[in-house]
Design a protein around this motif. Sequence first.
Motif, short mmCIF file in Angstrom:
data_model
loop_
_atom_site.label_atom_id
_atom_site.label_comp_id
_atom_site.label_asym_id
_atom_site.label_seq_id
_atom_site.Cartn_x
_atom_site.Cartn_y
_atom_site.Cartn_z
N ALA A 210 0.83 -1.20 0.00
CA ALA A 210 0.00 0.00 0.00
C ALA A 210 0.87 1.25 0.00
N LEU A 211 1.97 1.20 0.74
CA LEU A 211 2.87 2.34 0.81
C LEU A 211 3.58 2.54 -0.54
N ALA A 212 4.10 1.42 -1.07
CA ALA A 212 4.83 1.50 -2.33
C ALA A 212 3.92 1.96 -3.46
N GLY A 213 2.62 1.62 -3.36
CA GLY A 213 1.70 1.95 -4.44
C GLY A 213 0.97 3.27 -4.21
N ARG A 214 1.49 4.13 -3.36
CA ARG A 214 0.79 5.38 -3.00
C ARG A 214 0.65 6.29 -4.22
N LYS A 215 -0.42 7.08 -4.18
CA LYS A 215 -0.70 7.97 -5.31
C LYS A 215 -0.82 9.40 -4.82
N ALA A 216 -0.71 10.35 -5.73
CA ALA A 216 -0.88 11.77 -5.37
C ALA A 216 -2.31 12.00 -4.90
N PHE A 217 -2.47 12.75 -3.83
CA PHE A 217 -3.79 13.04 -3.27
C PHE A 217 -4.46 14.07 -4.17
#
Lengths: 199, 199
Positions: free
Chosen positions: A191-198
Amino acid sequence: MASLSPLINELVEALTILPGVGPKSAQRLALHLLEKDQSGAHRLVGMLSKALDEVGHCKKCRNLTEKEYCPICDDAKRTDEQLCVVETPAEVLAIEQTGFKGRYFVLFGRLSPIDGIGPEKLGLDQLKQQVVENGVKEVILATNPTVEGQATSQYIQQMLQGSNVLITRIAHGVPLGGELEYVDGGTLAHALAGRKAFD
Amino acid sequence: MASLSPLINELVEALTILPGVGPKSAQRLALHLLEKDQSGAHRLVGMLSKALDEVGHCKKCRNLTEKEYCPICDDAKRTDEQLCVVETPAEVLAIEQTGFKGRYFVLFGRLSPIDGIGPEKLGLDQLKQQVVENGVKEVILATNPTVEGQATSQYIQQMLQGSNVLITRIAHGVPLGGELEYVDGGTLAHALAGRKAFD
């Protein structure tokens, strides 16, 4: 159980092949079938033996069907542009609930050299042919997030390189409603590695 | 489910006759039988249809068996002196777990005039005959503590009056491990009325 007749005992044992049915529930099922719902039991015998005889694989997506093509492949309203690759028929049903309107390809397993499951058993040649012949624009890899599932997706991705299709993988991360505290480390790392821009 | 083939859908529906199996679990069972364990499924078809053909009632206690007499009636080591009357085969199995070593008589129901179930359907004549002919000394009434179950026990008690056998009823009261606070009023009233001297 010495107090049950041998034939009923054998039926109880035959019922324990059902997933989630232990000896105790199998006993309950057996008595129910023999005592309370004999007509239902006769119907079940008929349907199951008919299904075992007639159900085979869809010529296109390999899903279970008694016809040449399954209802999904037969449905002209769905788009050929998206092809979702899953491991089992149950996963087709799960993804159907999301409202996905593309096609599927069912592997019936995952690459597992130790069990003797190679690319040919998963019908990967057929998958490649589908992708090339049917105007697929996106292959969505939805194998399970296990080691073998990931390896299978990787293999398919390499196999399809150069076919001029977009290859995507479903997102892995924290499930909706899941609390971070109770999510395992691997999932959290994903989940951390796949984070996206808010946005 | 439009995404399943018609025959598989029919199998799913046939599976929902099983107690505790809803549409969702039936789907899981159907896919398991067709996809993962076909040999088990064939075996299940065979055993179930054989059991439906061959299983009938024990000539003595009416319990389910494919033979003339069930294993319990056939067991010379058990005592004829105690005869336990229950409503269903499942209740025989429940009482077997207590280590009871007498015989049984299975009613396959309870008196329920509204459903057209009278004394003849429960084999009460046969019960009376057993009691008289087999040297029974105690008839233990273990019908369920429902209105019909109680009425059935009462009917049997009246029927056997004058047969010179002791007629008993299993105790009703607070279950072991049950907390008084959570026990319903009826059970508690039974438990109070059935109190015994502390020894």
